[in-house]
Design a protein around this motif. Structure first.
Motif, mmCIF file in Angstrom:
data_model
loop_
_atom_site.group_PDB
_atom_site.id
_atom_site.type_symbol
_atom_site.label_atom_id
_atom_site.label_comp_id
_atom_site.label_asym_id
_atom_site.label_seq_id
_atom_site.Cartn_x
_atom_site.Cartn_y
_atom_site.Cartn_z
ATOM 1 N N SER A 1 1.175 -1.252 0.489
ATOM 2 C CA SER A 1 0.018 -0.166 -0.399
ATOM 3 C C SER A 1 0.850 1.452 0.066
ATOM 4 N N VAL A 2 0.462 2.641 -0.352
ATOM 5 C CA VAL A 2 1.045 3.643 -0.416
ATOM 6 C C VAL A 2 1.498 3.832 1.369
ATOM 7 N N TRP A 3 1.107 3.702 2.004
ATOM 8 C CA TRP A 3 0.842 4.364 3.226
ATOM 9 C C TRP A 3 2.556 3.478 4.066
ATOM 10 N N ALA A 4 1.712 1.874 3.730
ATOM 11 C CA ALA A 4 3.270 0.996 3.963
ATOM 12 C C ALA A 4 4.398 1.468 3.182
ATOM 13 N N GLY A 5 4.839 1.868 2.051
ATOM 14 C CA GLY A 5 5.937 1.712 1.280
ATOM 15 C C GLY A 5 6.315 3.280 1.158
ATOM 16 N N SER A 6 5.900 3.971 1.907
ATOM 17 C CA SER A 6 5.915 5.259 2.235
ATOM 18 C C SER A 6 6.667 5.228 3.419
ATOM 19 N N ILE A 7 6.291 4.641 4.667
ATOM 20 C CA ILE A 7 6.594 4.720 6.157
ATOM 21 C C ILE A 7 8.097 4.150 6.086
ATOM 22 N N VAL A 8 8.049 2.712 5.556
ATOM 23 C CA VAL A 8 9.059 2.145 4.774
ATOM 24 C C VAL A 8 10.583 3.306 4.094
ATOM 25 N N LEU A 9 10.073 4.291 2.707
ATOM 26 C CA LEU A 9 10.826 5.001 2.910
ATOM 27 C C LEU A 9 11.230 6.098 3.696
ATOM 28 N N LEU B 1 9.420 16.147 -6.766
ATOM 29 C CA LEU B 1 9.807 16.262 -7.464
ATOM 30 C C LEU B 1 9.519 14.971 -8.388
ATOM 31 N N GLU B 2 10.388 13.403 -7.591
ATOM 32 C CA GLU B 2 10.907 12.455 -8.668
ATOM 33 C C GLU B 2 8.856 11.948 -7.516
ATOM 34 N N VAL B 3 8.673 12.257 -7.171
ATOM 35 C CA VAL B 3 7.236 11.793 -6.607
ATOM 36 C C VAL B 3 6.740 11.827 -7.461
ATOM 37 N N ILE B 4 6.259 13.142 -8.080
ATOM 38 C CA ILE B 4 5.379 13.587 -9.430
ATOM 39 C C ILE B 4 5.841 13.336 -10.438
ATOM 40 N N TRP B 5 7.339 13.434 -10.620
ATOM 41 C CA TRP B 5 7.655 12.551 -12.338
ATOM 42 C C TRP B 5 7.166 11.567 -12.077
ATOM 43 N N PHE B 6 7.146 10.317 -11.867
ATOM 44 C CA PHE B 6 7.658 9.477 -11.704
ATOM 45 C C PHE B 6 5.642 9.045 -11.674
ATOM 46 N N ARG B 7 4.571 9.672 -11.598
ATOM 47 C CA ARG B 7 3.420 9.614 -11.842
ATOM 48 C C ARG B 7 3.125 10.182 -12.657
ATOM 49 N N PHE B 8 3.702 11.273 -13.480
ATOM 50 C CA PHE B 8 3.362 12.084 -14.493
ATOM 51 C C PHE B 8 3.993 10.852 -15.725
ATOM 52 N N ILE B 9 4.533 9.983 -15.483
ATOM 53 C CA ILE B 9 5.667 9.525 -16.765
ATOM 54 C C ILE B 9 4.523 8.322 -16.844
ATOM 55 N N LEU B 10 4.279 7.623 -15.553
ATOM 56 C CA LEU B 10 3.402 6.573 -15.442
ATOM 57 C C LEU B 10 1.903 6.236 -16.233
ATOM 58 N N GLY C 1 5.111 14.879 -1.572
ATOM 59 C CA GLY C 1 4.955 14.869 -2.627
ATOM 60 C C GLY C 1 3.751 14.224 -3.025
ATOM 61 N N GLY C 2 3.287 12.579 -2.187
ATOM 62 C CA GLY C 2 2.616 11.236 -2.225
ATOM 63 C C GLY C 2 1.617 11.276 -1.610
ATOM 64 N N LEU C 3 1.984 11.784 0.008
ATOM 65 C CA LEU C 3 0.215 11.587 0.766
ATOM 66 C C LEU C 3 -0.143 13.188 0.612
ATOM 67 N N VAL C 4 0.359 13.934 -0.183
ATOM 68 C CA VAL C 4 -0.292 15.330 -0.292
ATOM 69 C C VAL C 4 -0.686 15.989 -1.155
ATOM 70 N N LEU C 5 -0.019 16.343 -1.993
ATOM 71 C CA LEU C 5 0.869 17.469 -3.431
ATOM 72 C C LEU C 5 -0.442 16.669 -4.668
ATOM 73 N N LEU C 6 0.011 15.291 -4.328
ATOM 74 C CA LEU C 6 -0.987 14.765 -5.894
ATOM 75 C C LEU C 6 -2.031 14.701 -4.937
ATOM 76 N N PRO C 7 -2.640 13.770 -3.670
ATOM 77 C CA PRO C 7 -4.177 13.715 -3.586
ATOM 78 C C PRO C 7 -5.048 15.535 -4.024
ATOM 79 N N LEU C 8 -4.149 16.164 -3.033
ATOM 80 C CA LEU C 8 -5.320 17.583 -3.193
ATOM 81 C C LEU C 8 -4.564 18.153 -4.906
ATOM 82 N N TYR C 9 -3.448 18.308 -5.317
ATOM 83 C CA TYR C 9 -3.340 19.242 -6.358
ATOM 84 C C TYR C 9 -3.020 18.841 -7.611
ATOM 85 N N GLY C 10 -2.930 17.679 -7.432
ATOM 86 C CA GLY C 10 -2.796 16.670 -9.149
ATOM 87 C C GLY C 10 -1.018 17.362 -9.456
#
Length: 951
Positions: free
Chosen positions: A34-42, A242-251, A382-391
């Protein structure tokens, strides 16, 4: 010495990234994907790195022999890193009782994940964090150019990280597995330690005193360093966000796989490495290179906006490149410039810290501590706030603004003063940055990029009706309309068409429920892993005999957006009182739940998607087996057309190793389904076996999907355990330790011949008759009827596979005694489309609808299907004639429409008109006359052969 230590640090960087990749893979098995699990490990990993930096700041000056201490750090990383790789999988079952306690409390379970992951990674990640400051301390004793040595060590270490990523993902895991790759990484760390000791013996450390630190008041110290700390923190924060946003954008444009991520991560690291090496060179020729910082920070803010604005043009120019080449080129253009400048910025900031602190170890430690802490928070926010709130789009804008803030924090710092950079240059850089920010390309995402992510064949006929950038993925819902009413929906997550409610999709997805409920009608508790559009879920809630149903999906947004498919509360499966939803990784749920089930069904994302291999391994299938009651059944999606033969066999081998009673079925051509039973399967009567066809609601849907009666459903059998075991005997099973037995390479398999031979209906009929499983599970009175239906299965497969069927399929459908739904399929129509048309006719609105319908050709095709089913062949031909009048004469669709018109006229005993239709077809496109003449002759030959058949 500089060269030797650079090589040592390159090896260390490679080992660090190999370990990091392996830890994250294994953490996915232990803590879930899950995204929470991955974020916590990171966060735990980066927190350890920051702790190591903090250690070097606090106690770095006490280290008398930095190279010996560095060797000790590398040895510690080697031992503890390898132990973590070897024992983390075993800890999964040790920790599961703790997770079971916290399963229903997200705060508690995420806190538990954070504590355990931080504790496990504490020693190796802390040691990793301390290596750069210690090595800088060692090299600084031989070379007093701090900026030069910081850049060269940072650059070579990060270059090693690039090699580590590529080596691990493209070579080591495939051939050595997870544990073998861990041993290689440990060997690299030990090699770095030994080389460091050898260098220490060869070079005598110069005896130099530590320069005294200028005494300043605490207030003055804070005043001088705050802006620098803020800039370092912000730069780390921005780059990781940016890395998080880039990866989401490229995917959005490329299918997600571990190779996709490896290439993107390698580009990021390559850019940082290049920046560090360039900075080292600059300090060699221009000792005051830190004066360029303001320009670089403003430049990165400008680059974020410009590269985002022009990505679409770049993407369109790459249409004919290979899949991996497209990812590499896209990543290089979008990310490399900014990452390279970031590597420069990091080194230049380090020089400023050194100027202020006059201590190389503390300068490196504080720089890396603040930068890493910023990076840790940047990846999380980036993953838990910016993307879900602002895209994606607004997130790029915010991060571009933050680069400006970082620049201004230095520009107005007391330590800079205006003497460093002329006022004119500052104003020019600031003005250019402001202009770019003002003209930021807002609305590019919805106006342009979302359409680029989909094939034109989809964009032109389906409308986007919902769109959400969430924590786990970017979701689009598309809708195809008939007469301004929804015909079917398509769920797209990132770039992947994940699920749909069209005929083919609904047929195989609901088959996951219809078959096991036929074999075990007494099932009461069911579990669905991965929700999709909710087709399988609807089949479960339509089943009245089930008492409790659990739905598990990793994405909350997938659940919430399903209202698009089921707009009324009554129809939405999520509103069924028997249903409980769980937003969690499916494997982690099975690991931690204490529930047992009579039916577990799963249709995960495609197996090669990132992290999904964990839902196809032998260990995972064992978890499913252990959660089944005696007599319980699991049905599992196997999309063989997406894999090579050896990959499909590896999954089947893993499945059959766990389920001794297993079989293979087809829901829709190459959409295969694995069925496993935890013996003993309960004995049932013929009446119980037929139970679903006695339920009006379920029976109506089964009829529409072509499951006409209890006898016929058995004709979708492919093989049982004995045949499967013989087929996969020489293949190794897919296991957690060898995840790349399922290659990350994306794309459909081009050679499907073996699959078609394996599922040949005549062969399957023979296997059905001698199957020990069938002898036990299938009621004797129904076996003969089942065998009779195998002869029609090849026609069904072609109806569900071809873009447009041929008249041979239509003829077979009209000859079959169960033909009504299949006739519709021959026209690429279905019962949903016919219900829409029937309702329009009932309301006397069909003539008005003709004026509003954007695709009359498609509407005429559905009407022709309706007339053919009612055996009004003349009316059907009339509708097709109306369609051909609107077709492009060059279109290949003419083959379908004209051949069907000729067929309908011929069987209506209007043979001359049939011949005239074929003549018109040939003459309509002179440029295609040769091809069409041959095609028309083949059609006429088939029609004349009909005279010898009894209708």
């Amino acid at each position: 010495m500089t060269i030797l230590l650079s090589v040592v640090f390159l090896i260390s960087g490679a080992a660090a990234l190999i370990f990091e990749i392996l830890w994250f893979r294994l953490a996915g098995l232990t803590f879930g994907n899950s995204v929470w699990a991955g974020s916590i490990v990171l966060a735990s990993f980066m927190g350890g790195l920051a702790l190591g930096n903090g250690f070097s700041v606090r106690w770095g000056n006490r280290i008398k022999n930095p190279l010996k201490f560095y060797a000790l750090l590398e040895a510690g990383i080697s031992i503890t890193g390898l132990l973590l790789v070897l024992f983390l999988p075993k800890l999964t079952y040790v920790l599961s009782p703790l997770f079971k306690i916290a399963l229903h409390s997200p705060i508690f379970i995420n806190g538990l994940r954070l504590f355990i992951s931080f504790f496990l990674m504490l020693i190796p990640s802390t040691a990793m964090g301390a290596t750069l400051p210690v090595l800088v301390k060692s090299l600084y004793r031989f070379d007093r150019n701090f900026g030069k040595i910081l850049g060269i060590l940072y650059g070579w270490n990060t270059l090693g990280a690039v090699l580590g990523v590529l080596l691990c993902e493209f070579l080591l895991i495939r051939h050595l597995g997870i544990s073998g790759s861990g041993m290689i990484a440990a060997g690299f760390n030990m090699l770095a330690a030994l080389l460091a000791l050898m260098i220490n013996k060869k070079y005598t450390t110069p005896s130099i005193s530590v320069p005294p630190v200028t005494e300043v008041s605490k207030t003055d110290h804070k005043k001088k360093t705050f802006n620098l700390l803020l800039s370092s923190f912000l730069c780390g924060f921005i780059l990781l966000a940016l890395e998080v946003i880039w990866f989401r954008f490229i995917l959005l444009f490329f299918i997600s796989s571990t190779w996709t991520f490896a290439i993107m991560l390698s580009v990021v690291l390559l850019g940082i490495s290049t920046g560090g090496l360039v900075a080292s060179y600059l300090f060699r020729i221009y000792p005051d290179s830190q004066k360029l910082l303001i320009y670089l920070l403003f430049g990165n803010g400008i680059a974020v906006a410009i590269l985002y604005a022009n990505f679409g043009t770049i993407f369109e120019l790459m249409q004919y490149q290979s899949f991996l080449a497209k990812i590499a080129i896209s990543s290089l253009i979008l990310m490399l410039p900014i990452c390279m400048i970031s590597g420069l910025i990091y080194t230049l900031l380090g020089k400023l810290f050194f100027i202020r602190l006059n201590n190389e170890t503390k300068a490196t430690g504080i720089l890396t501590l603040t930068n890493t802490t910023g990076g840790m928070l940047g990846s999380l926010i980036g993953g838990l706030v910016l993307l879900p709130l602002y895209g994606v789009e607004v997130s790029f804008f915010i991060l571009a603004l933050l680069y400006g803030l970082a620049a201004l924090s230095l520009l107005f710092s007391e330590n800079w003063s205006w003497s460093y950079i002329t006022k004119r240059k500052n104003i020019l850089a600031l003005s250019l940055y402001i202009v770019v920010i003002i003209f930021f390309p807002f609305h590019f995402m919805q106006d342009r990029y979302l359409d680029l992510t989909l094939p034109k064949s989809i964009v032109t006929v389906e409308n986007r009706i919902a769109y959400k950038e969430g924590i786990t993925e970017t979701i689009q819902y598309l809708q195809r309309d008939i007469l301004q009413k929804p015909h079917y929906h398509r769920l797209v997550t990132n770039s992947l068409s994940m699920s749909g409610t069209n005929l083919r999709s609904k047929r195989y997805m609901k088959f996951f429920v219809y078959l096991p409920m036929t074999l075990n009608p007494s099932a009461q508790n069911a579990l669905l892993i991965c929700y999709g559009c909710g087709s399988t879920a609807k089949a479960l809630t339509d089943t009245k005999t089930l008492k409790h149903i659990d739905f598990v999906d990793i994405s909350r947004d997938v659940f919430e957006l399903s209202r698009v498919v089921y707009p009324t509360e009554k129809e939405n499966p999520l509103n069924d009182p028997r249903v409980t939803t769980h937003v969690e990784d499916g494997r982690f749920f099975l690991l931690t739940t204490e529930k047992k089930y009579d039916l577990i069904t799963a249709e995960p994302p495609p197996p090669k998607s990132t992290g999904i291999v964990n839902l196809y391994t032998q260990e995972y299938f064992q978890l499913i087996h252990d959660r089944l009651n005696p007599g319980g059944i699991v049905t599992y999606w196997l999309p063989v057309y997406q894999m090579s033969q050896e990959e499909s066999k590896a999954i089947l081998k893993a499945f059959s190793n766990v389920f001794k009673n297993n079989s293979l079925w087809t829901g829709a051509e190459l959409e295969w389904m694995m069925v496993g039973i935890k013996d003993p399967l309960p004995h049932i009567t013929v009446s119980e076996f037929e139970g679903q066809w006695k339920d009006d609601r379920v029976n109506k849907e089964m009829q529409a999907l072509g499951f006409m009666n209890p006898g016929q459903i058995g004709s979708f059998f492919i093989a049982d355990r004995s045949e499967i075991r013989a087929w996969v005997s020489k293949t190794s099973p897919l296991e957690d330790n060898f995840p790349q037995r399922l290659s990350p390479h994306s794309g459909e398999n081009s050679d499907l011949s073996l699959y078609y031979r394996f599922m040949d209906p005549e062969k399957c009929q023979s296997e059905f008759m001698k199957s020990s499983f069938i002898q036990t599970a299938w009621p004797e009175p129904l076996k003969e009827e089942t065998i009779r239906h195998f002869s029609f299965r090849s026609t069904l497969d072609r109806l569900l596979a071809k873009p447009m069927p041929q008249i041979t399929e239509l003829d077979q459908c009209l000859r079959n005694d169960l033909h009504p739904p299949y006739v519709l399929w021959a026209y690429r129509s279905d019962q949903v489309a016919q219900d829409i048309i029937s309702e329009t006719i009932r309301q006397n609105q069909l003539n008005q609808a003709f004026q509003k319908e954007p695709s009359l050709i498609e509407l005429f095709r559905h009407l022709a299907a309706r007339a053919t089913r009612e055996k009004d062949y003349a009316l059907a031909e009339k509708y097709l004639n109306l369609a051909t009048d609107r077709l492009d004469p060059q279109s290949q669709s003419n083959d379908f429409y004209y051949s069907f018109r000729a067929y309908l006229l011929y069987i209506a005993d209007k043979k001359d008109q049939a011949r005239s239709v074929l003549f018109e077809y040939v003459q309509r496109a002179p440029a295609l006359k040769q091809y069409r003449d041959q095609y028309a002759r083949s059609v006429w030959q088939f029609l004349t052969a009909l005279d010898t058949k009894k209708r």
